[in-house]
Write an enzyme that holds these catalytic residues in place. Structure first.
Site, PDB file in Angstrom:
ATOM      1  N   GLY A 128       0.839  -1.205   0.000  1.00  0.00           N
ATOM      2  CA  GLY A 128       0.000   0.000   0.000  1.00  0.00           C
ATOM      3  C   GLY A 128       0.870   1.250   0.000  1.00  0.00           C
ATOM      4  N   ALA A 182      15.424  11.000  -0.868  1.00  0.00           N
ATOM      5  CA  ALA A 182      16.590  10.878   0.023  1.00  0.00           C
ATOM      6  C   ALA A 182      17.524   9.760  -0.452  1.00  0.00           C
ATOM      7  CB  ALA A 182      16.124  10.592   1.455  1.00  0.00           C
ATOM      8  N   ARG A 192       0.977  -4.915  -5.938  1.00  0.00           N
ATOM      9  CA  ARG A 192       1.153  -6.166  -5.203  1.00  0.00           C
ATOM     10  C   ARG A 192       1.461  -7.226  -6.250  1.00  0.00           C
ATOM     11  NH1 ARG A 192      -2.747  -3.629  -1.600  1.00  0.00           N
ATOM     12  NH2 ARG A 192      -1.627  -3.246   0.333  1.00  0.00           N
ATOM     13  N   ASP A 236       5.572  -5.094   6.039  1.00  0.00           N
ATOM     14  CA  ASP A 236       6.358  -6.304   6.326  1.00  0.00           C
ATOM     15  C   ASP A 236       6.235  -7.374   5.248  1.00  0.00           C
ATOM     16  OD1 ASP A 236       3.824  -6.870   7.221  1.00  0.00           O
ATOM     17  OD2 ASP A 236       4.418  -7.210   9.309  1.00  0.00           O
ATOM     18  N   THR A 286       4.142   2.390   5.627  1.00  0.00           N
ATOM     19  CA  THR A 286       2.730   1.973   5.694  1.00  0.00           C
ATOM     20  C   THR A 286       2.007   2.874   6.685  1.00  0.00           C
ATOM     21  OG1 THR A 286       1.178   0.274   6.495  1.00  0.00           O
ATOM     22  CG2 THR A 286       3.413   0.106   7.321  1.00  0.00           C
ATOM     23  N   ASP A 297      -0.306   2.049   8.552  1.00  0.00           N
ATOM     24  CA  ASP A 297      -0.915   1.277   9.641  1.00  0.00           C
ATOM     25  C   ASP A 297      -0.126   1.218  10.954  1.00  0.00           C
ATOM     26  OD1 ASP A 297      -3.109   0.722   8.124  1.00  0.00           O
ATOM     27  OD2 ASP A 297      -2.443  -1.265   7.509  1.00  0.00           O
ATOM     28  N   ASP A 316       2.011  -0.884  11.893  1.00  0.00           N
ATOM     29  CA  ASP A 316       1.842  -2.240  12.433  1.00  0.00           C
ATOM     30  C   ASP A 316       3.071  -3.123  12.202  1.00  0.00           C
ATOM     31  OD1 ASP A 316       1.589  -2.383   9.710  1.00  0.00           O
ATOM     32  OD2 ASP A 316      -0.074  -3.787   9.719  1.00  0.00           O
ATOM     33  N   ARG A 323      -6.785  -2.665   8.696  1.00  0.00           N
ATOM     34  CA  ARG A 323      -7.458  -3.967   8.572  1.00  0.00           C
ATOM     35  C   ARG A 323      -7.112  -4.860   9.755  1.00  0.00           C
ATOM     36  NH1 ARG A 323      -6.116  -6.340   3.085  1.00  0.00           N
ATOM     37  NH2 ARG A 323      -7.443  -4.696   2.284  1.00  0.00           N
ATOM     38  N   GLU A 336     -11.322  -0.282  10.504  1.00  0.00           N
ATOM     39  CA  GLU A 336     -11.715  -1.092   9.345  1.00  0.00           C
ATOM     40  C   GLU A 336     -11.732  -2.601   9.670  1.00  0.00           C
ATOM     41  OE1 GLU A 336      -8.675  -0.620   6.413  1.00  0.00           O
ATOM     42  OE2 GLU A 336      -9.523  -2.104   5.064  1.00  0.00           O
TER      43      GLU A 336
HETATM   44  P1  ADP Z   1       2.973  -4.640   2.679  1.00  0.00           P
HETATM   45  O1  ADP Z   1       4.358  -4.569   2.168  1.00  0.00           O
HETATM   46  O2  ADP Z   1       2.348  -3.281   2.805  1.00  0.00           O
HETATM   47  O3  ADP Z   1       2.859  -5.487   3.930  1.00  0.00           O
HETATM   48  P2  ADP Z   1       1.876  -6.830   1.124  1.00  0.00           P
HETATM   49  O4  ADP Z   1       1.784  -7.785   2.266  1.00  0.00           O
HETATM   50  O5  ADP Z   1       0.757  -6.801   0.138  1.00  0.00           O
HETATM   51  O6  ADP Z   1       2.065  -5.327   1.561  1.00  0.00           O
HETATM   52  O7  ADP Z   1       3.224  -7.199   0.362  1.00  0.00           O
HETATM   53  C1  ADP Z   1       3.644  -6.433  -0.744  1.00  0.00           C
HETATM   54  C2  ADP Z   1       4.343  -7.335  -1.732  1.00  0.00           C
HETATM   55  O8  ADP Z   1       5.504  -7.911  -1.124  1.00  0.00           O
HETATM   56  C3  ADP Z   1       3.543  -8.530  -2.219  1.00  0.00           C
HETATM   57  O9  ADP Z   1       2.636  -8.209  -3.246  1.00  0.00           O
HETATM   58  C4  ADP Z   1       4.645  -9.428  -2.731  1.00  0.00           C
HETATM   59  O10 ADP Z   1       5.086  -8.991  -3.987  1.00  0.00           O
HETATM   60  C5  ADP Z   1       5.743  -9.185  -1.707  1.00  0.00           C
HETATM   61  N1  ADP Z   1       5.704 -10.218  -0.674  1.00  0.00           N
HETATM   62  C6  ADP Z   1       4.811 -10.351   0.344  1.00  0.00           C
HETATM   63  N2  ADP Z   1       5.039 -11.470   1.058  1.00  0.00           N
HETATM   64  C7  ADP Z   1       6.109 -12.068   0.479  1.00  0.00           C
HETATM   65  C8  ADP Z   1       6.831 -13.272   0.756  1.00  0.00           C
HETATM   66  N3  ADP Z   1       6.502 -14.088   1.749  1.00  0.00           N
HETATM   67  N4  ADP Z   1       7.883 -13.567  -0.056  1.00  0.00           N
HETATM   68  C9  ADP Z   1       8.232 -12.746  -1.059  1.00  0.00           C
HETATM   69  N5  ADP Z   1       7.574 -11.617  -1.369  1.00  0.00           N
HETATM   70  C10 ADP Z   1       6.536 -11.268  -0.615  1.00  0.00           C
HETATM   71  O1  F6P Z   2      -1.840   0.500   3.626  1.00  0.00           O
HETATM   72  C1  F6P Z   2      -2.468  -0.172   4.670  1.00  0.00           C
HETATM   73  C2  F6P Z   2      -3.917  -0.298   4.378  1.00  0.00           C
HETATM   74  O2  F6P Z   2      -4.386   0.987   4.195  1.00  0.00           O
HETATM   75  C3  F6P Z   2      -4.780  -0.997   5.401  1.00  0.00           C
HETATM   76  O3  F6P Z   2      -5.158  -0.220   6.477  1.00  0.00           O
HETATM   77  C4  F6P Z   2      -5.923  -1.439   4.550  1.00  0.00           C
HETATM   78  O4  F6P Z   2      -6.599  -2.494   5.098  1.00  0.00           O
HETATM   79  C5  F6P Z   2      -5.251  -1.814   3.289  1.00  0.00           C
HETATM   80  O5  F6P Z   2      -4.127  -0.995   3.178  1.00  0.00           O
HETATM   81  C6  F6P Z   2      -6.101  -1.704   2.087  1.00  0.00           C
HETATM   82  O6  F6P Z   2      -5.315  -1.690   0.943  1.00  0.00           O
HETATM   83  P1  F6P Z   2      -5.803  -2.092  -0.495  1.00  0.00           P
HETATM   84  O7  F6P Z   2      -7.260  -1.903  -0.568  1.00  0.00           O
HETATM   85  O8  F6P Z   2      -5.015  -1.188  -1.363  1.00  0.00           O
HETATM   86  O9  F6P Z   2      -5.436  -3.522  -0.654  1.00  0.00           O
END
Ligand code: ADP
Ligand code: F6P
Length: 330
Positions: free
Chosen positions: A15, A26, A76, A107, A129, A131, A133, A175, A231
């Site tokens: 996100g 930077a 994603r 993460d 992010t 969140d 979190d 979420r 949410e």
């Molecule tokens: P965020 O980084 O905000 O937690 P996501 O969980 O959607 O968001 O992860 C973002 C992207 O990171 C995923 O679409 C994927 O490309 C990559 N990713 C997530 N989990 C893994 C994993 N276990 N191994 C490798 N890549 C990952």
């Molecule tokens: O970026 C974090 C977040 O805003 C969460 O709070 C929310 O649940 C989620 O992303 C929604 O993201 P998307 O609808 O883009 O998958």
């Protein structure tokens, strides 16, 4: 001192979050200052696989620090969880001469960074992010802007709710995490703050408690009632209907939604993103890999990604919640 990497790639993933542009700026400018070449990668890990890789120039980093979203776009990419695609991505990065990578994301994105590091590309990640979190850091880029944006919106809703003696339920993002709800609730003086961390899944019980509170406050001179709902609990429209039916108090729900993720970043997000972005490059230049930067105990720190991902998530502070409850009761 010569740098351990010659060309740094940078991507934003997951996100988007306000402040990501300050991080991009930077990273690029710190790298250029150290004589390191910079390549931008559009749309996160998907952009590596699609070879959306370009030579970043100074023009790209101008006038972006004030802007929300991410100039590198984000996506994603589920297939990136498979080793086959991680290998392919590392080969593509090598073909483009990229020997260092900065990842800005949550993460999930850190796991992707770890995978790339395992494939031999020096990689450092930073938390972006809204969140808040992520276990390894007390601050994530975007949180401050999101909370301030939501706070301004909730203040406006309060004006109309109090004019009509209404109950308002405002649903904010998060979420799996209640930090945005908690901070907005405290900052806006909400009567109730509902967070996923303290929700047992029993919605009728939760609504029943809210109805009792609203009923017991009917005799007070203050008629309006503000509920900030995360949410992760959701169902704000249904709750509003149930509360109105049971209490007779007109109740409206507003879901703030994606407006919370956009907008010009606050000073805090810009400055933290700048610091973390700069630190990522210094780590890569010094030969580090598989690291994630963060902020803990008043200091910017870096950890091994494996260690960072295995840190237990800090629970929401019970004192903060109790304080919100005490202040919400009149
Ligand atoms: P965020 O980084 O905000 O937690 P996501 O969980 O959607 O968001 O992860 C973002 C992207 O990171 C995923 O679409 C994927 O490309 C990559 N990713 C997530 N989990 C893994 C994993 N276990 N191994 C490798 N890549 C990952
Ligand atoms: O970026 C974090 C977040 O805003 C969460 O709070 C929310 O649940 C989620 O992303 C929604 O993201 P998307 O609808 O883009 O998958």
């Amino acid at each position: 001192m010569s740098s351990a990497v010659k060309t740094i790639g940078i991507l934003t993933s997951g996100g988007d979050a306000p402040g990501m542009n300050a991080a991009i700026r930077a990273v690029a400018r710190t790298a250029w200052g150290l004589g390191i070449n910079v390549k931008g990668i559009y749309r996160g890990y998907k952009g590596i696989l699609d070879e959306e890789i370009f030579e970043m120039d100074h023009h790209f980093t101008r006038n972006i620090i004030t802007k929300g979203g991410t100039a590198l776009l984000t996506a994603r990419c589920l297939e990136f969880k498979e080793e086959e695609y991680q290998k392919k991505a590392a080969d593509i990065l090598k073909d483009h001469g990229i020997d260092g990578l900065v990842v800005v994301g949550g993460d999930g994105s850190f796991r992707g960074a770890q995978a790339i590091a395992r494939q031999g590309i020096n990689t450092v990640a930073m938390p972006g992010t809204i969140d808040l979190d992520i276990a390894c850091t007390e601050y994530t880029i975007g949180f401050d802007t999101a909370v301030n944006t939501a706070m301004e919106a909730i203040d406006k809703i309060r004006d109309t709710a109090s004019s009509h003696d209404r109950c308002s339920i405002i649903e904010v993002m998060g979420r799996d995490a209640g930090y945005i709800a908690l901070w907005c609730g405290l900052a806006c003086g909400a009567e109730n703050i509902l967070i996923p961390e303290r929700f047992d899944g029993n919605r009728p019980k939760l609504v029943y408690q809210l109805i009792n509170e609203i009923d017991s406050q009917k005799s007070s001179s203050k008629k309006h009632h503000m509920i900030v709902n995360a949410e992760g609990i959701g169902h704000s429209y249904g709750m509003a209907k149930d509360i109105e039916a049971a209490t007779g108090v007109e109740t409206r729900a507003t879901i703030l939604g994606y407006m919370q993720r956009g907008g010009s970043p606050t000073a805090k997000d810009r400055v933290y993103a700048t610091y973390m972005g700069s630190l990522c490059v210094d780590l890569l230049a010094a030969g580090a890999t598989n690291r994630v930067v963060g902020f803990r105990n008043g200091k910017f720190v870096d950890d091994d990604i494996e260690d960072a991902l295995s840190m237990p998530k800090k629970d929401i502070d019970e004192y903060e919640l109790e304080m919100a409850r005490r202040l919400g009761r009149r």
